[in-house]
Scaffold this active site. Structure first.
Site, PDB file in Angstrom:
ATOM      1  N   SER A 106      -7.022  69.319  84.074  1.00  0.00           N
ATOM      2  CA  SER A 106      -5.917  69.231  83.295  1.00  0.00           C
ATOM      3  C   SER A 106      -5.690  70.284  82.155  1.00  0.00           C
ATOM      4  CB  SER A 106      -5.671  67.889  82.443  1.00  0.00           C
ATOM      5  OG  SER A 106      -6.910  67.883  81.436  1.00  0.00           O
ATOM      6  N   LYS A 107      -4.459  70.595  81.941  1.00  0.00           N
ATOM      7  CA  LYS A 107      -4.289  71.792  81.060  1.00  0.00           C
ATOM      8  C   LYS A 107      -5.192  71.553  79.716  1.00  0.00           C
ATOM      9  CE  LYS A 107      -1.029  74.779  79.573  1.00  0.00           C
ATOM     10  NZ  LYS A 107      -1.852  76.104  80.017  1.00  0.00           N
TER      11      LYS A 107
END
Ligand code: GLU
Length: 488
Positions: free
Chosen positions: A259-260
Site C-alpha cells: 500500500s501507498k
C-alpha cells in the site's frame, strides 16, 4: 497462437502490481511468438482520472513493454488504436455490450433489477448483522421479462444482473494455482449492465476477451473470486473460456497488501526517482519467481527466454526496496557512460540547466565519477553537483587529520606548480607524476591527496582527486587548488 492482454482501468498512475501483470502478459506472449494486446477498461466512469491513459502508456513505453495490438502511442506520441479487433477502448464499444446483454436477457441468463440503493444498503446491513455473506438477495430474479419491460417503459430505472446458477460448483484450472472451485450459491448475481447504459467490468471483460481472441488471462489474485462469474458468463454465451493465471499479490515487508502508506506504489514514482527500467523489470519479475538457480540479473530478452508460469510462487511476494536499490546499482555500474548521459540528460537540464553540448566538461566523464557509487540516476546527478559549482567549505576541511594548515598550504602550493607544468591531465598521468613527487620528497599521501580532493570537490566525501582533476581539466583544477591555497 497465444494472445495475452493487459487491460488497465485509467484510474491513476500505473501501480507496480499492475506493472507486474503487464510484464508477465508481455513475456508470455513474446516467448511463444504470440501477441500482446492493450485494452483500456474505462467503464467505471466515476473512477476515471484525466491523463491516466497517457500516463499508463508512457510508463509502459519507458519499460519497453509495448503492445502489438490495441491502444498505444504512434511515433509522434499520439494515442492510436492498432489492430482489426477494435475499438480497444471499452467506452467505444457500448453497442457491442448492449447486444450481448440483450442476448443473455432473452435467453433467461440475466434479468432486470429495480432495487433502489436504499434497499440494497438495507439488505447489506441485515446480512452484516446476521453475519451472513453479503450479496444480492435475488429480489428481482423472478420478475418476468414482460413485466420488467413494462416497468422500464413506465420510466423505472433498472440495472441488469446475471443469473448465477444457485447450485453446484464452478471449477477451473488456474495455471499457477491448479484446480480452483467455487460454490455457486456463494457467488453473487453480479450487475452486468448499469443504469447509465455502461456495462460493468465483468460483462465487458468476458465479451472483449472472447471477441479479441485472448487465449491467456494473466491478472492479479484480487480477481480470482470474480473468475467463477466470468466462467459462467462464458458458459451462458456458449463460448470456450481462455486459460487463467492469477498472480500473487505484492506485499509490504509486514506481509500486508502493498500500500501507498508504506512507500511508493506507482511506477512513475520510481521513474521520477531515477530507477532504470532494466532494474525495475528485473526486480519485479523476481517477485514471486526465480529461474531455479543462483542467477539474478536478467534482461527483458532473457526473461522472455526463461520465465515460466509454472515456477511462479503461489504465496504473496514481499516488495523489498533494498533489493530494487541493489538491482539499480548493478545496472548503473554496468552501463556505458554514453548511455548514462542519455538517461540522465533531462535531469542535467533540469538541475543545472546544461546539456551535453552546452557543457564545458564532457558529461560522460562526469557520470563516470559517480556511477559506481550512486543508487539512482537522481542521486548520481545530485552527487556530481560539485563539478558544476564548487560549494562553500571551511578551510579546516582541507587539513588532513595528521597535518596542519601551514604544511597543507605549502603542499598545495607545490602541487599547483607541478600541475601547471603538465599538459596531459589524464588520471593515470596525474597519479604517476604526483606519486613520484611524493616518493622523492617523502611526503605522506594523505598530506597531499586529502587537501587536493577537498580543494577540487569542496566536500568531505567525494570520488578520488585524480578522477576529479581529469574530469575538471587543467584550468578548473588549478583555479580550485589556488582558491584553496588562498583560504589557508
Ligand atoms: N481493468 C481491470 C484492472 O484494472 C482488469 C482486470 C483483468 O485483468 O481482468 O485491474
Amino acid at each position: 497462437m497465444i494472445r495475452t492482454r493487459f487491460a488497465p482501468s485509467p484510474t491513476g498512475f500505473l501501480h507496480i502490481g499492475n506493472f507486474k501483470m503487464a510484464l508477465t502478459d508481455f513475456i508470455l506472449a513474446k516467448q511463444n511468438g504470440g501477441e500482446f494486446v492493450l485494452r483500456i477498461e474505462d467503464t467505471d466512469r466515476e473512477r476515471l482520472v484525466d491523463g491516466a491513459m497517457e500516463s499508463l502508456l508512457r510508463t509502459l513505453k519507458w519499460a519497453g513493454i509495448e503492445p502489438d495490438e490495441g491502444v498505444k502511442f504512434d511515433l509522434n506520441n499520439k494515442i492510436v488504436q492498432i489492430g482489426g479487433k477494435g475499438p480497444y477502448i471499452q467506452s467505444e464499444r457500448l453497442s457491442i455490450y448492449r447486444q450481448f446483454v440483450n442476448e443473455l436477457i432473452n435467453n433467461n441468463h440475466a434479468y432486470y433489477c429495480f432495487c433502489s440503493k436504499e434497499r440494497l444498503d438495507e439488505v447489506r446491513k441485515i446480512q452484516e448483522l446476521n453475519k451472513q455473506a453479503s450479496g444480492y438477495d435475488g429480489h428481482c430474479r423472478n420478475i418476468s421479462l414482460e413485466e420488467a419491460k413494462k416497468m422500464i417503459e413506465a420510466g423505472e430505472s433498472a440495472v441488469v444482473r446475471m443469473k448465477m446458477p444457485k447450485e453446484g460448483v464452478t471449477k477451473f484450472t488456474d495455471l499457477i494455482r491448479g484446480e480452483v472451485s467455487f460454490e455457486n450459491k456463494l457467488v453473487d448475481d453480479q450487475v452486468i449492465l448499469k443504469s447509465d447504459g455502461f456495462p460493468t467490468y465483468h460483462l465487458a471483460v468476458v465479451v472483449d476477451d472472447h471477441l479479441m481472441k485472448i487465449t491467456h488471462i494473466v491478472r492479479g489474485e484480487e480477481w480470482l473470486s470474480s473468475t467463477p462469474k466470468h466462467i459462467e458468463l462464458y458458459k451462458m454465451f456458449g463460448w470456450q473460456p481462455p486459460l487463467f493465471a492469477h498472480l500473487p499479490l505484492l506485499l509490504n515487508p509486514d506481509r500486508s497488501k502493498l500500500s501507498k502508506r508504506q512507500g511508493d506504489v506507482a511506477v512513475e514514482d520510481y521513474i521520477k526517482k531515477g530507477y532504470l527500467p532494466e532494474a525495475v523489470i528485473n526486480f519485479v519479475a523476481f517477485l514471486g519467481w526465480n529461474p531455479g538457480d543462483e542467477r539474478e540479473i536478467f534482461s527483458l530478452e532473457e526473461l522472455v527466454k526463461e520465465f515460466s508460469l509454472e515456477k511462479v510462487n503461489k504465496a504473496g511476494a514481499v516488495f523489498n526496496l533494498e533489493k530494487l536499490d541493489w538491482y539499480n546499482r548493478e545496472y548503473l555500474k554496468k552501463m556505458s557512460n554514453e548511455e548514462l548521459v542519455k538517461r540522465c540528460g533531462v535531469l542535467f537540464e533540469e538541475k543545472y540547466h546544461i546539456s551535453d553540448n552546452k557543457c564545458q566538461i564532457a558529461l560522460d566523464k562526469v557520470v563516470g565519477l559517480e556511477k559506481e557509487r550512486a543508487t539512482t540516476l537522481v542521486e548520481l546527478v545530485e552527487n556530481v553537483k560539485f563539478v558544476f559549482e564548487l560549494g562553500e567549505y571551511e578551510a579546516e576541511l582541507l587539513v588532513w587529520k595528521k597535518s596542519d594548515k601551514a604544511k597543507t598550504k605549502e603542499n598545495l602550493a607545490k602541487l599547483s606548480q607541478i600541475l601547471a607544468k603538465l599538459s596531459d591531465f589524464s588520471k593515470e598521468k596525474l597519479e604517476l607524476v604526483i606519486g613520484e613527487w611524493l616518493k622523492a620528497e617523502n611526503i605522506g599521501t594523505g598530506d597531499v591527496l586529502w587537501p587536493m580532493r577537498v580543494a577540487l570537490s569542496g566536500q568531505k566525501n567525494s570520488p578520488g582527486p585524480y578522477e576529479i582533476a581529469e574530469v575538471l581539466g587543467k584550468d578548473e583544477s588549478l583555479r580550485r587548488i589556488n582558491q584553496a591555497i588562498a583560504k589557508l
